[in-house]
Design an enzyme around this catalytic site. Structure first.
Site, PDB file in Angstrom:
ATOM      1  N   CYS A   1     -34.490  36.341  19.139  1.00  0.00           N
ATOM      2  CA  CYS A   1     -35.297  37.427  19.697  1.00  0.00           C
ATOM      3  C   CYS A   1     -34.878  38.757  19.076  1.00  0.00           C
ATOM      4  O   CYS A   1     -33.768  38.907  18.578  1.00  0.00           O
ATOM      5  CB  CYS A   1     -35.203  37.518  21.208  1.00  0.00           C
ATOM      6  SG  CYS A   1     -35.633  36.022  22.106  1.00  0.00           S
TER       7      CYS A   1
ATOM      8  N   ARG B   1     -35.999  36.636  13.748  1.00  0.00           N
ATOM      9  CA  ARG B   1     -35.206  36.279  14.922  1.00  0.00           C
ATOM     10  C   ARG B   1     -36.012  35.492  15.947  1.00  0.00           C
ATOM     11  O   ARG B   1     -35.439  34.913  16.880  1.00  0.00           O
ATOM     12  CB  ARG B   1     -34.651  37.536  15.598  1.00  0.00           C
ATOM     13  CG  ARG B   1     -33.511  38.202  14.852  1.00  0.00           C
ATOM     14  CD  ARG B   1     -33.075  39.455  15.585  1.00  0.00           C
ATOM     15  NE  ARG B   1     -31.896  40.052  14.983  1.00  0.00           N
ATOM     16  CZ  ARG B   1     -30.654  39.917  15.446  1.00  0.00           C
ATOM     17  NH1 ARG B   1     -30.445  39.195  16.521  1.00  0.00           N
ATOM     18  NH2 ARG B   1     -29.637  40.502  14.856  1.00  0.00           N
TER      19      ARG B   1
ATOM     20  N   TRP C   1     -38.129  34.384  20.720  1.00  0.00           N
ATOM     21  CA  TRP C   1     -37.878  32.962  20.514  1.00  0.00           C
ATOM     22  C   TRP C   1     -37.742  32.361  21.906  1.00  0.00           C
ATOM     23  O   TRP C   1     -36.833  32.709  22.659  1.00  0.00           O
ATOM     24  CB  TRP C   1     -36.606  32.741  19.693  1.00  0.00           C
ATOM     25  CG  TRP C   1     -36.348  31.305  19.380  1.00  0.00           C
ATOM     26  CD1 TRP C   1     -36.928  30.559  18.396  1.00  0.00           C
ATOM     27  CD2 TRP C   1     -35.434  30.426  20.061  1.00  0.00           C
ATOM     28  NE1 TRP C   1     -36.443  29.282  18.420  1.00  0.00           N
ATOM     29  CE2 TRP C   1     -35.524  29.168  19.429  1.00  0.00           C
ATOM     30  CE3 TRP C   1     -34.566  30.580  21.134  1.00  0.00           C
ATOM     31  CZ2 TRP C   1     -34.760  28.074  19.840  1.00  0.00           C
ATOM     32  CZ3 TRP C   1     -33.812  29.495  21.551  1.00  0.00           C
ATOM     33  CH2 TRP C   1     -33.906  28.248  20.906  1.00  0.00           C
TER      34      TRP C   1
ATOM     35  N   ASN D   1     -32.990  40.050  25.277  1.00  0.00           N
ATOM     36  CA  ASN D   1     -32.499  38.943  24.461  1.00  0.00           C
ATOM     37  C   ASN D   1     -31.391  38.254  25.229  1.00  0.00           C
ATOM     38  O   ASN D   1     -30.611  38.914  25.913  1.00  0.00           O
ATOM     39  CB  ASN D   1     -31.907  39.440  23.135  1.00  0.00           C
ATOM     40  CG  ASN D   1     -32.939  40.040  22.220  1.00  0.00           C
ATOM     41  OD1 ASN D   1     -34.130  39.926  22.443  1.00  0.00           O
ATOM     42  ND2 ASN D   1     -32.470  40.700  21.176  1.00  0.00           N
ATOM     43  N   GLY D   2     -31.264  36.931  25.086  1.00  0.00           N
ATOM     44  CA  GLY D   2     -30.167  36.222  25.725  1.00  0.00           C
ATOM     45  C   GLY D   2     -30.655  35.308  26.826  1.00  0.00           C
ATOM     46  O   GLY D   2     -31.859  35.024  26.959  1.00  0.00           O
TER      47      GLY D   2
ATOM     48  N   GLU E   1     -26.327  18.950   4.372  1.00  0.00           N
ATOM     49  CA  GLU E   1     -27.081  20.195   4.214  1.00  0.00           C
ATOM     50  C   GLU E   1     -28.454  19.923   3.611  1.00  0.00           C
ATOM     51  O   GLU E   1     -29.451  20.523   4.025  1.00  0.00           O
ATOM     52  CB  GLU E   1     -26.290  21.167   3.334  1.00  0.00           C
ATOM     53  CG  GLU E   1     -27.023  22.428   2.925  1.00  0.00           C
ATOM     54  CD  GLU E   1     -27.403  23.339   4.082  1.00  0.00           C
ATOM     55  OE1 GLU E   1     -28.164  24.294   3.845  1.00  0.00           O
ATOM     56  OE2 GLU E   1     -26.957  23.105   5.222  1.00  0.00           O
TER      57      GLU E   1
ATOM     58  N   LYS F   1     -32.032  20.841   5.430  1.00  0.00           N
ATOM     59  CA  LYS F   1     -33.078  21.658   4.814  1.00  0.00           C
ATOM     60  C   LYS F   1     -34.434  20.953   4.880  1.00  0.00           C
ATOM     61  O   LYS F   1     -35.451  21.564   5.195  1.00  0.00           O
ATOM     62  CB  LYS F   1     -32.725  21.973   3.356  1.00  0.00           C
ATOM     63  CG  LYS F   1     -31.655  23.023   3.188  1.00  0.00           C
ATOM     64  CD  LYS F   1     -32.141  24.388   3.608  1.00  0.00           C
ATOM     65  CE  LYS F   1     -31.021  25.255   4.095  1.00  0.00           C
ATOM     66  NZ  LYS F   1     -30.361  24.874   5.330  1.00  0.00           N
TER      67      LYS F   1
ATOM     68  N   GLU G   1     -35.740  20.902   8.507  1.00  0.00           N
ATOM     69  CA  GLU G   1     -36.041  22.241   9.015  1.00  0.00           C
ATOM     70  C   GLU G   1     -37.431  22.723   8.621  1.00  0.00           C
ATOM     71  O   GLU G   1     -38.148  23.289   9.450  1.00  0.00           O
ATOM     72  CB  GLU G   1     -35.022  23.261   8.465  1.00  0.00           C
ATOM     73  CG  GLU G   1     -33.729  23.369   9.213  1.00  0.00           C
ATOM     74  CD  GLU G   1     -32.852  24.458   8.628  1.00  0.00           C
ATOM     75  OE1 GLU G   1     -32.413  25.335   9.386  1.00  0.00           O
ATOM     76  OE2 GLU G   1     -32.608  24.443   7.401  1.00  0.00           O
TER      77      GLU G   1
ATOM     78  N   HIS H   1     -22.774  -0.180   7.003  1.00  0.00           N
ATOM     79  CA  HIS H   1     -22.310  -0.298   8.387  1.00  0.00           C
ATOM     80  C   HIS H   1     -23.405   0.077   9.386  1.00  0.00           C
ATOM     81  O   HIS H   1     -23.096   0.407  10.539  1.00  0.00           O
ATOM     82  CB  HIS H   1     -21.078   0.579   8.601  1.00  0.00           C
ATOM     83  CG  HIS H   1     -19.891   0.136   7.811  1.00  0.00           C
ATOM     84  ND1 HIS H   1     -19.173  -1.005   8.115  1.00  0.00           N
ATOM     85  CD2 HIS H   1     -19.315   0.656   6.695  1.00  0.00           C
ATOM     86  CE1 HIS H   1     -18.194  -1.158   7.239  1.00  0.00           C
ATOM     87  NE2 HIS H   1     -18.263  -0.164   6.364  1.00  0.00           N
TER      88      HIS H   1
ATOM     89  N   LYS I   1     -33.853  32.776  12.923  1.00  0.00           N
ATOM     90  CA  LYS I   1     -32.788  32.991  11.956  1.00  0.00           C
ATOM     91  C   LYS I   1     -31.422  33.194  12.604  1.00  0.00           C
ATOM     92  O   LYS I   1     -30.463  32.509  12.284  1.00  0.00           O
ATOM     93  CB  LYS I   1     -33.143  34.207  11.088  1.00  0.00           C
ATOM     94  CG  LYS I   1     -32.169  34.463   9.933  1.00  0.00           C
ATOM     95  CD  LYS I   1     -32.258  33.383   8.894  1.00  0.00           C
ATOM     96  CE  LYS I   1     -31.398  33.682   7.682  1.00  0.00           C
ATOM     97  NZ  LYS I   1     -31.395  32.550   6.745  1.00  0.00           N
TER      98      LYS I   1
END
Length: 613
Positions: free
Chosen positions: A2, A27, A74, A99-100, A486, A490, A493, A509, A608
């Site tokens: 946010c 954000r 967000w 925010n939060g 990673e 990507k 995402e 396995h 982000k």
């Protein structure tokens, strides 16, 4: 997550609010809104579209004022919908953005409902607006101070009142908030923002509000009070810093998306991050680093997401080169389990923004356990993480607009390799010859990365095949296993393809059961000590009809054939190979997402800077 922007000014501040939202949209982009004090009333425009569309609505509504607040969201509590979008009002008198996460919002909601307050949203934010209204007795600053004493959780808020024009009040606990002081012709203006970047070009005079601060903004003046250990607020002075904040709204140039631009900026970002490094010395990490490095005999790395994978890669370096035991913890898990603290531990946090809530909380937890030696690898010199840690190395990736991290990751790896060499030197495990060889390799990284980026056309061809799939496996061994993780992150995402990564030796396995012709298997194949073992793993896939996509060093003697596709890397790069091998994985994710038509820079459900727990 946010973004908040607020202001008090003698002129119409709405264009500044909207511009700030555009810079903070990374954000959160589930919804956005602006509220102002106009004609003695509260007015607002809210939208579940992007900020650009909000501007059209603002123009149509004729919203203009010298006092206002704005927010890009967000979603946490309540779905992305207009009635859940900020700013929230209380009885036409209080306007508030937040925010939060407020942990005791249910308790407060029940209390306020019992007093007759009606709720129009599912958000925890509306609870704060009503609470401030209920406590208001003619002084907004006083009402906010009282309200914050009732809140549990993390928050940054900006609020104004219909009855007090040209006044905005802000407060923060566990979520970032800065005060901007107007300069020149706008010297009377005062601003609030989640990030100084939102105020770039508006003011460079910034006050970083500290935990528990409440700030009162009026024309030409501001006051700050801090909450003491006894819960009471007392007047404080905070330093006004000159900060050269950079706007995230850089030109795309020849690139289709910011992510592509940032992938191609990596050679420069690495060069900038290593600029001025003439030799290996602990002082690269700050004054007193030599003493601290001499006092530690183990490393604890705390990070989330992509930063966690950079820390996982560094574990291999730290243990093999510096010979120092290293553990890597997911920050959001670390403080909720019983661990065994050791005061001789170097606690290393990694964060692009330096405001990651889980990592900040984990850092504070580590300190509370009696581990005072702290260091951060961070891309923002003015962030809370840098202020909280004794030592720091500031990467110089520049502003990263794309939600999926690219250049921040590779610059973190470069900084962590420097940390490895510095600890190795202090511990007597780095000869002059080894230092010279490592420095030479690091200085060559920008050139080596350019050669890897030249592989893009070959990766585009693979992406066309990947775009038709819904699942993928990524394999790596040794220090390339975190790079496989990673790469999978990507892909999931930004393309929304389900992807998992495994150490290649683990294939038999369990994961081998998933391998079919519809499950592409991406493999990182450097020419290292594990190459022959990796070739055996590749044969296991081929024997089950799986289709392999291999990024192989030139001298691995892995030859393309039916069901086996190979892109050859320009050169083997030894210990620094992960920095090169991750780049084609970034390109694969990017071009696959483009082929599937997803929103590359703003993937669904993500933001982000993760500033909520």
């Amino acid at each position: 997550m946010c973004g908040i922007v607020g202001a008090v000014s003698p002129r119409n501040i709405v264009p500044v609010l909207v511009q700030g939202l555009q810079r903070l949209e990374y954000r959160g982009y589930d919804s956005c809104g602006v509220a102002v004090h106009q004609g003695g009333q509260l007015r607002r425009s809210r939208s579940t579209a992007r900020v650009a569309e909000l501007q059209t609505q603002i123009d149509a509504d004729g919203v203009a004022s010298g006092t206002g607040i704005a927010h890009t969201r967000w979603a946490t509590h309540g779905a992305p919908a207009v009635h859940n979008a900020h700013p929230h009002f209380s009885n036409g008198r209080i306007a508030l953005v937040h925010n939060g996460i407020i942990e005791n919002h249910d308790e407060l909601r029940d209390e306020l409902k019992a007093k007759g307050y009606l709720f129009e949203s599912q958000t925890d934010t509306e609870v704060i607006a009503h609470l401030v209204h209920q406590l208001y007795d003619g002084d907004l600053f006083d009402a906010v101070q009282q309200a914050t004493q009732r809140l549990k959780g993390a928050y940054a808020i900006a609020v104004f009142c219909r009855d007090e024009p040209q006044r905005v009040v802000g407060a923060r606990v566990g979520s970032p908030l800065v005060l901007g002081v107007g300069a020149g012709a706008d010297g009377e203006a005062r601003y609030l923002a989640s990030d100084a970047m939102a105020l770039a070009g508006v003011t460079d005079r910034i006050v970083y509000l500290e935990e528990g601060d409440v700030v009162d903004l009026q024309l030409g003046k501001h006051w700050i009070v801090a909450r003491g250990a006894d819960g009471q607020h007392r007047n404080v002075q905070r330093e006004v810093r000159t900060v050269q904040a950079h706007s995230g709204a850089a030109e795309l140039g020849p690139y289709r998306h910011y992510m592509q631009k940032e992938i191609f900026e990596q050679p420069r970002a690495i060069a900038d991050t290593l600029e001025g490094v003439e030799g290996i010395t602990p002082e690269l990490f700050g004054d007193g680093a030599y003493r601290i490095f001499k006092e530690v005999d183990r490393v604890l790395i705390l990070a989330c997401g992509t930063s966690y994978y950079s820390g996982s890669t560094a574990k291999y370096w730290l243990e093999s080169i510096a010979r120092i035991p290293t553990s890597v913890e997911i920050a959001s898990e670390y403080r909720y389990r019983d661990s065994v603290p050791d005061p001789r531990t170097l606690v290393v946090t990694i964060s692009q923004s330096g405001e990651t809530a889980d990592t900040l909380a984990a850092l504070k937890h580590a300190r509370s356990l009696g581990m005072p030696h702290t260091l951060t690898i961070c891309n923002v010199a003015t962030s809370a993480m840098v202020r909280e840690c004794a030592l720091a190395y500031i990467t110089r990736a520049g502003v990263e607009v794309g939600v999926a991290s690219t250049k921040a990751f590779t610059t973190q790896l470069a900084a962590l390799f420097l940390l490895t060499l510095s600890l190795a030197q202090v511990r007597g495990h780095l000869s002059e010859a080894d230092e010279a060889a490592h420095l030479k390799a690091m200085r060559h990284l920008p050139v080596a990365l350019q050669a890897v980026l030249a592989l893009e056309p070959q990766v585009v061809a693979w992406a066309e095949a990947f775009a038709r799939k819904e699942n993928a496996l990524f394999l790596g061994r040794g220090l390339h296993y975190p790079i496989a993780l990673e790469g999978a992150l990507k892909l999931k995402e930004i393309s929304y393809i389900h992807a998992e990564a495994y150490p290649a030796g683990e294939l038999k396995h369990g994961p081998l059961a998933l391998v079919t012709a519809e499950m592409p298997v991406v493999t990182i194949a450097p020419n290292d000590a594990l190459l022959e073992k990796l070739k055996s793993n590749l044969q296991e896939v081929r024997a089950r009809g799986g289709e392999l996509f291999v990024f192989a060093d030139a001298d691995t003697r892995i030859t393309a054939g039916e069901g086996l596709h190979v892109i050859r890397m320009p050169e083997h790069y030894g210990a620094l190979s992960p920095i090169l091998h991750v780049v084609p994985l970034q390109l694969l994710a990017y071009h696959t997402a483009c082929a599937r038509g997803t929103d590359v820079d703003k993937p669904r459900n993500l933001a982000k800077s993760v500033t909520v727990e």
